[in-house]
Design a protein around this motif. Structure first.
Motif, PDB file in Angstrom:
ATOM      1  N   ILE A 179       0.872  -1.172   0.000  1.00 14.35           N
ATOM      2  CA  ILE A 179       0.000   0.000   0.000  1.00 14.35           C
ATOM      3  C   ILE A 179       0.908   1.221   0.000  1.00 14.35           C
ATOM      4  O   ILE A 179       1.804   1.327   0.832  1.00 14.35           O
ATOM      5  N   GLU A 180       0.651   2.133  -0.925  1.00 15.51           N
ATOM      6  CA  GLU A 180       1.436   3.360  -1.004  1.00 15.51           C
ATOM      7  C   GLU A 180       0.475   4.543  -1.002  1.00 15.51           C
ATOM      8  O   GLU A 180      -0.429   4.628  -1.824  1.00 15.51           O
ATOM      9  N   SER A 181       0.655   5.435  -0.045  1.00 17.29           N
ATOM     10  CA  SER A 181      -0.192   6.617   0.066  1.00 17.29           C
ATOM     11  C   SER A 181       0.435   7.760  -0.722  1.00 17.29           C
ATOM     12  O   SER A 181       1.631   7.998  -0.640  1.00 17.29           O
ATOM     13  N   ALA A 182      -0.406   8.470  -1.490  1.00 19.57           N
ATOM     14  CA  ALA A 182       0.062   9.621  -2.274  1.00 19.57           C
ATOM     15  C   ALA A 182      -1.040  10.682  -2.261  1.00 19.57           C
ATOM     16  O   ALA A 182      -1.728  10.901  -3.256  1.00 19.57           O
ATOM     17  N   PRO A 183      -1.254  11.324  -1.097  1.00 21.04           N
ATOM     18  CA  PRO A 183      -2.348  12.302  -0.984  1.00 21.04           C
ATOM     19  C   PRO A 183      -2.217  13.416  -2.019  1.00 21.04           C
ATOM     20  O   PRO A 183      -1.122  13.791  -2.418  1.00 21.04           O
ATOM     21  N   GLN A 184      -3.380  13.939  -2.440  1.00 23.48           N
ATOM     22  CA  GLN A 184      -3.429  15.041  -3.390  1.00 23.48           C
ATOM     23  C   GLN A 184      -3.878  16.297  -2.657  1.00 23.48           C
ATOM     24  O   GLN A 184      -4.845  16.266  -1.896  1.00 23.48           O
ATOM     25  N   HIS A 185      -3.205  17.394  -2.935  1.00 27.46           N
ATOM     26  CA  HIS A 185      -3.594  18.675  -2.355  1.00 27.46           C
ATOM     27  C   HIS A 185      -4.828  19.175  -3.097  1.00 27.46           C
ATOM     28  O   HIS A 185      -4.858  19.191  -4.330  1.00 27.46           O
ATOM     29  N   ASP A 186      -5.867  19.538  -2.350  1.00 28.72           N
ATOM     30  CA  ASP A 186      -7.089  20.042  -2.952  1.00 28.72           C
ATOM     31  C   ASP A 186      -6.855  21.471  -3.440  1.00 28.72           C
ATOM     32  O   ASP A 186      -6.532  22.358  -2.646  1.00 28.72           O
ATOM     33  N   PRO A 187      -6.993  21.742  -4.728  1.00 27.37           N
ATOM     34  CA  PRO A 187      -6.686  23.077  -5.249  1.00 27.37           C
ATOM     35  C   PRO A 187      -7.648  24.167  -4.761  1.00 27.37           C
ATOM     36  O   PRO A 187      -7.342  25.343  -4.871  1.00 27.37           O
ATOM     37  N   GLN A 188      -8.780  23.782  -4.200  1.00 31.42           N
ATOM     38  CA  GLN A 188      -9.766  24.772  -3.761  1.00 31.42           C
ATOM     39  C   GLN A 188      -9.588  25.178  -2.303  1.00 31.42           C
ATOM     40  O   GLN A 188     -10.416  25.886  -1.746  1.00 31.42           O
ATOM     41  N   GLY A 189      -8.568  24.699  -1.646  1.00 34.72           N
ATOM     42  CA  GLY A 189      -8.370  25.053  -0.253  1.00 34.72           C
ATOM     43  C   GLY A 189      -7.108  24.445   0.310  1.00 34.72           C
ATOM     44  O   GLY A 189      -6.223  24.026  -0.425  1.00 34.72           O
ATOM     45  N   GLN A 190      -7.035  24.383   1.620  1.00 32.85           N
ATOM     46  CA  GLN A 190      -5.851  23.848   2.292  1.00 32.85           C
ATOM     47  C   GLN A 190      -6.075  22.406   2.751  1.00 32.85           C
ATOM     48  O   GLN A 190      -5.507  21.975   3.741  1.00 32.85           O
ATOM     49  N   LYS A 191      -6.908  21.669   2.062  1.00 33.69           N
ATOM     50  CA  LYS A 191      -7.231  20.288   2.442  1.00 33.69           C
ATOM     51  C   LYS A 191      -6.492  19.297   1.548  1.00 33.69           C
ATOM     52  O   LYS A 191      -5.934  19.655   0.512  1.00 33.69           O
ATOM     53  N   TRP A 192      -6.515  18.040   1.986  1.00 35.27           N
ATOM     54  CA  TRP A 192      -5.853  16.968   1.252  1.00 35.27           C
ATOM     55  C   TRP A 192      -6.859  15.871   0.941  1.00 35.27           C
ATOM     56  O   TRP A 192      -7.681  15.511   1.778  1.00 35.27           O
TER      57      TRP A 192
END
Length: 188
Positions: free
Chosen positions: A12-25
């Motif tokens: 399992i490999e985690s690769a979170p994406q930064h949400d372009p509409q805010g400071q969330k992932w």
């Protein structure tokens, strides 16, 4: 950041994406398995946003474990081992079966071939690939039906579909293996 862990024979490999509409992932993971023909990988995401990359990593790893364990409806990675599944012999049979994926599908059919890793079913029901079913197999010479707690639909063609078994109790696994042994001993 990205975390990596081995779990249940998978990576399992985690690769979170930064949400372009805010400071969330947004949670995003890759589940892979080493296979004789190369590495088989699947990308998975889930709804929801997280306050930090670390939090998205943490929940992503837990999500991956639940997917591998077959505890996320509609998602499975069992089919990444599909080529290995073919190593086990399939036997032509005609066993009655009942299946359900509550509350969306409830049906009956005939198992046309069977192996320890899956089966092919003919039915008038209209399942979709990726759906997880509970399955009962009414094999000959058994006192009560075999119970497969979770099987994933791998493909659909007309009124036929293929299932990969990915969760059953140890006792049901032993009963299935006995049915397969009986089929082996009766075939030329």
């Amino acid at each position: 950041m990205g975390k990596r862990a081995e779990y249940g024979g998978y990576t399992i490999e985690s690769a979170p994406q930064h949400d372009p509409q805010g400071q969330k992932w947004r949670l995003r993971i890759y589940i892979s398995i080493q296979h004789p023909r190369g590495i088989q990988t699947r990308e998975l995401t889930a709804e929801g946003l997280y306050g930090s990359e670390e939090e998205a990593d943490f929940y992503g790893m837990a999500f991956g474990q639940r997917v591998i364990d077959g505890r996320v409806d509609g998602l499975a990675v069992w089919d990444l081992k599909a080529q290995e599944r073919r190593i086990t012999p399939r036997f032509r049979v005609q066993f009655r079966t009942t299946f359900c994926a509550a509350p969306t599908l409830d049906g009956t059919g005939t198992i046309l071939d069977l192996s320890v890793g899956g089966c092919r079913v003919e039915s008038t029901a209209s399942p979709t690939p990726g759906l997880t079913l509970e399955l009962r197999i009414y094999a000959q010479n058994v006192d009560w039906p075999l119970m497969i707690e979770a099987a994933t639909i791998q493909w659909v063609s007309g009124q036929t579909f293929g299932l990969a078994f990915f969760r059953m109790t140890d006792s049901e696994q032993q009963r299935l293996e006995q049915v397969i042994r009986d089929l082996t001993s009766t075939r030329p």
